[in-house]
Design an enzyme around this catalytic site. Structure first.
Site, PDB file in Angstrom:
ATOM      1  N   CYS A 172     -22.691  50.982 128.101  1.00 34.52           N
ATOM      2  CA  CYS A 172     -22.016  51.319 126.840  1.00 34.52           C
ATOM      3  C   CYS A 172     -20.714  50.559 126.625  1.00 34.52           C
ATOM      4  O   CYS A 172     -20.300  50.345 125.496  1.00 34.52           O
ATOM      5  CB  CYS A 172     -21.766  52.815 126.763  1.00 34.52           C
ATOM      6  N   HIS A 182     -17.020  53.482 120.754  1.00 38.61           N
ATOM      7  CA  HIS A 182     -18.446  53.353 121.059  1.00 38.61           C
ATOM      8  C   HIS A 182     -19.128  54.620 120.560  1.00 38.61           C
ATOM      9  O   HIS A 182     -18.635  55.728 120.806  1.00 38.61           O
ATOM     10  CB  HIS A 182     -18.643  53.171 122.566  1.00 38.61           C
ATOM     11  N   ASN A 231     -27.095  56.305 119.458  1.00 46.60           N
ATOM     12  CA  ASN A 231     -26.266  55.541 120.400  1.00 46.60           C
ATOM     13  C   ASN A 231     -26.999  54.239 120.729  1.00 46.60           C
ATOM     14  O   ASN A 231     -28.050  54.258 121.361  1.00 46.60           O
ATOM     15  CB  ASN A 231     -26.050  56.404 121.648  1.00 46.60           C
TER      16      ASN A 231
HETATM   17  C1  LIG Z   1     -26.643  65.368 125.984  1.00 41.00           C
HETATM   18  C2  LIG Z   1     -25.885  66.450 125.274  1.00 41.00           C
HETATM   19  C3  LIG Z   1     -26.034  66.301 123.768  1.00 41.00           C
HETATM   20  C4  LIG Z   1     -26.474  67.785 125.669  1.00 41.00           C
HETATM   21  O1  LIG Z   1     -25.773  68.828 125.063  1.00 41.00           O
HETATM   22  P1  LIG Z   1     -25.293  70.052 125.940  1.00 41.00           P
HETATM   23  O2  LIG Z   1     -24.706  71.034 125.033  1.00 41.00           O
HETATM   24  O3  LIG Z   1     -24.434  69.530 127.038  1.00 41.00           O
HETATM   25  O4  LIG Z   1     -26.671  70.603 126.452  1.00 41.00           O
HETATM   26  P2  LIG Z   1     -27.210  70.820 127.938  1.00 41.00           P
HETATM   27  O5  LIG Z   1     -27.592  69.524 128.546  1.00 41.00           O
HETATM   28  O6  LIG Z   1     -26.248  71.710 128.679  1.00 41.00           O
HETATM   29  O7  LIG Z   1     -28.497  71.620 127.598  1.00 41.00           O
HETATM   30  C5  LIG Z   1     -28.456  72.835 126.872  1.00 41.00           C
HETATM   31  C6  LIG Z   1     -29.861  73.274 126.574  1.00 41.00           C
HETATM   32  O8  LIG Z   1     -30.436  72.441 125.564  1.00 41.00           O
HETATM   33  C7  LIG Z   1     -31.695  71.957 126.012  1.00 41.00           C
HETATM   34  N1  LIG Z   1     -31.932  70.638 125.440  1.00 41.00           N
HETATM   35  C8  LIG Z   1     -31.621  69.440 125.964  1.00 41.00           C
HETATM   36  N2  LIG Z   1     -31.994  68.471 125.101  1.00 41.00           N
HETATM   37  C9  LIG Z   1     -32.540  69.078 124.044  1.00 41.00           C
HETATM   38  C10 LIG Z   1     -33.116  68.597 122.849  1.00 41.00           C
HETATM   39  N3  LIG Z   1     -33.183  67.297 122.553  1.00 41.00           N
HETATM   40  N4  LIG Z   1     -33.571  69.506 121.974  1.00 41.00           N
HETATM   41  C11 LIG Z   1     -33.519  70.811 122.215  1.00 41.00           C
HETATM   42  N5  LIG Z   1     -32.990  71.325 123.349  1.00 41.00           N
HETATM   43  C12 LIG Z   1     -32.500  70.460 124.240  1.00 41.00           C
HETATM   44  C13 LIG Z   1     -31.584  71.921 127.509  1.00 41.00           C
HETATM   45  O9  LIG Z   1     -32.868  71.959 128.097  1.00 41.00           O
HETATM   46  C14 LIG Z   1     -30.792  73.170 127.778  1.00 41.00           C
HETATM   47  O10 LIG Z   1     -31.667  74.270 127.715  1.00 41.00           O
HETATM   48  P3  LIG Z   1     -31.485  75.531 128.701  1.00 41.00           P
HETATM   49  O11 LIG Z   1     -30.110  76.072 128.382  1.00 41.00           O
HETATM   50  O12 LIG Z   1     -32.591  76.423 128.315  1.00 41.00           O
HETATM   51  O13 LIG Z   1     -31.566  74.957 130.076  1.00 41.00           O
HETATM   52  C15 LIG Z   1     -24.371  66.443 125.634  1.00 41.00           C
HETATM   53  O14 LIG Z   1     -24.197  66.869 126.952  1.00 41.00           O
HETATM   54  C16 LIG Z   1     -23.772  65.091 125.473  1.00 41.00           C
HETATM   55  O15 LIG Z   1     -23.722  64.560 124.385  1.00 41.00           O
HETATM   56  N6  LIG Z   1     -23.247  64.516 126.549  1.00 41.00           N
HETATM   57  C17 LIG Z   1     -22.707  63.192 126.509  1.00 41.00           C
HETATM   58  C18 LIG Z   1     -23.842  62.243 126.517  1.00 41.00           C
HETATM   59  C19 LIG Z   1     -23.444  60.862 126.125  1.00 41.00           C
HETATM   60  O16 LIG Z   1     -22.555  60.668 125.355  1.00 41.00           O
HETATM   61  N7  LIG Z   1     -24.171  59.920 126.659  1.00 41.00           N
HETATM   62  C20 LIG Z   1     -23.965  58.560 126.388  1.00 41.00           C
HETATM   63  C21 LIG Z   1     -22.776  58.105 127.143  1.00 41.00           C
HETATM   64  S1  LIG Z   1     -22.380  56.544 126.695  1.00 41.00           S
END
Ligand SMILES: CC(C)(COP(=O)(O)OP(=O)(O)OC[C@H]1O[C@@H](n2cnc3c(N)ncnc32)[C@H](O)[C@@H]1OP(=O)(O)O)[C@@H](O)C(=O)NCCC(=O)NCCS
Length: 349
Positions: free
Chosen positions: A114, A276, A306
């Site tokens: 990234c 980013h 992204n």
């Molecule tokens: C990935 C991201 C959106 C997930 O959101 P979050 O609130 O942290 O969610 P979690 O990973 O804790 O998961 C919460 C729940 O949603 C579920 N879930 C994950 N992806 C899902 C999707 N696409 N649709 C529906 N549910 C989803 C998970 O299974 C979890 O379910 P559970 O509580 O029953 O176990 C968030 O963590 C994020 O944006 N992180 C940064 C990622 C990033 O920027 N990456 C690129 C870096 S350059």
């Protein structure tokens, strides 16, 4: 010593729009979940066979080169940032050199995920400042759609990423108040596996107690790629989203403030911050932390997801095309991602 200016910018995104609702055909997710957590409404996916990371990079480069008022044969160095190269090796730089019929110039590939574009820009900046090159093409391009896990198992990763490319031409400038003021690069490999694609690779489960790859029975070789890796779905990117989020909201503001401090400036001096496009929630957190007004930050993750190394040059190009960047404006580019690596570039347009 001369300064480096971004002489021009170009972008290319595939025509194929994939909405959040389109993804419901493959996985258990919802438009509401994706928009609420990431801000993403839709992304572009490249044509499965006709478009590659390099071909998209070439399209963006053509625009940037034309806008710089030069031709491909004027380019004297290529820097290509991507984590989704056409081949494991050689890199996309030489494929672009071939496709654009460029001279036998140097082509460097940057593997910084990234923050790849910011790293690439910083490298280009050094070459221009020393006078070694005069027209550097810097490209960021990704074809993520080629290998994400589009089943429910991979939904936390696959809903986030999109395809596309951006490019800039770097040139020297004599103007006192123009160009890249400074760049700042950082890394912390402590959490390298938190956001990573382990396989194919040569790690042989060396770095972690947890086995990241299963290998087939063999006396020699067959460790880079194995049937077991495919059978056990070990060939997709992995991400601990919450951990990435926590680190990102610390490092983004830190590296932006570092750039401002270095130049005796404050966040209120910024005309535009282009972060980013990792996640709209991260960008909003950074905006709040730096007390920036809405018009001081440019986000377009809503439309493209992204796009990793391509996200900053795509956003830069769009912002410029929309007239949001004018001569003399103070612009900050900042990135954080897998590695972890992060960085910033502060420039006067
Ligand atoms: C990935 C991201 C959106 C997930 O959101 P979050 O609130 O942290 O969610 P979690 O990973 O804790 O998961 C919460 C729940 O949603 C579920 N879930 C994950 N992806 C899902 C999707 N696409 N649709 C529906 N549910 C989803 C998970 O299974 C979890 O379910 P559970 O509580 O029953 O176990 C968030 O963590 C994020 O944006 N992180 C940064 C990622 C990033 O920027 N990456 C690129 C870096 S350059």
């Amino acid at each position: 010593m001369k300064r480096t200016k971004i002489a021009s910018v170009g972008m290319y995104v595939p025509a194929n729009i994939v909405t959040n609702n389109d993804l419901l055909r493959y996985m258990d997710t919802s438009d509401e979940w994706i928009q609420e957590r990431t801000g993403i409404r839709e992304r572009r996916f490249a044509d499965r066979t006709r478009e590659t990371t390099t071909t998209m990079g070439v399209e963006a480069a053509k625009i940037a080169i034309e806008r710089a008022g030069i031709t491909a044969s004027d380019i004297d160095f290529i820097i290509f940032a991507t984590l989704s190269p056409d081949y494991y090796f050689p890199g996309c730089g030489v494929l672009l050199q071939r496709a654009m019929k460029m001279n036998e110039i140097g082509a460097l590939d940057v593997r910084n995920q990234c923050s790849g574009f910011v790293y690439a820009l910083s490298v280009g900046d050094q070459f221009i400042r020393t006078g070694m090159y005069k027209n550097i093409l810097v490209v960021g391009a990704e074809k993520h759609s080629f290998g994400l896990d589009f089943s429910t198992r991979g939904r936390n990763v696959s809903v986030i990423f999109g395809d596309g490319a951006g490019a800039v031409v770097l040139q020297p400038t004599d103007q006192e108040n123009q160009g890249i003021l400074s760049t700042h690069l950082h890394s912390d490999g402590e959490s390298a596996e938190i956001l990573a694609m382990y396989n194919p690779g040569t790690h042989a489960n060396h770095w972690m107690e947890q086995e990241l790859a299963d290998f087939d029975e063999a006396e020699m070789g067959e460790m880079f790629f194995s049937h077991a890796m495919i059978d056990k779905a070990q060939v997709f990117p992995n991400m601990d989203g919450p951990l990435v989020f926590k680190k990102a909201v610390i490092k983004f503001p830190e590296v932006i403030i570092e750039a401002l401090n270095k130049n005796g400036l404050q966040s209120s001096d910024l005309n535009l911050l282009i972060p980013h496009q990792a996640n709209l929630r991260i960008a909003q957190f950074v905006q709040q932390k730096l007390k920036l007004r809405d018009e001081q930050v440019y986000n377009n993750i809503q439309n493209y997801g992204n796009t990793t190394a391509a996200s900053i040059p795509i956003a830069l190009c769009e912002a410029w095309e929309l007239g949001k960047i004018k001569e003399g404006d103070l612009v900050c580019l900042a990135a954080f991602g897998s590695g972890f690596t992060w960085g910033s570039a502060l420039l006067r347009w």
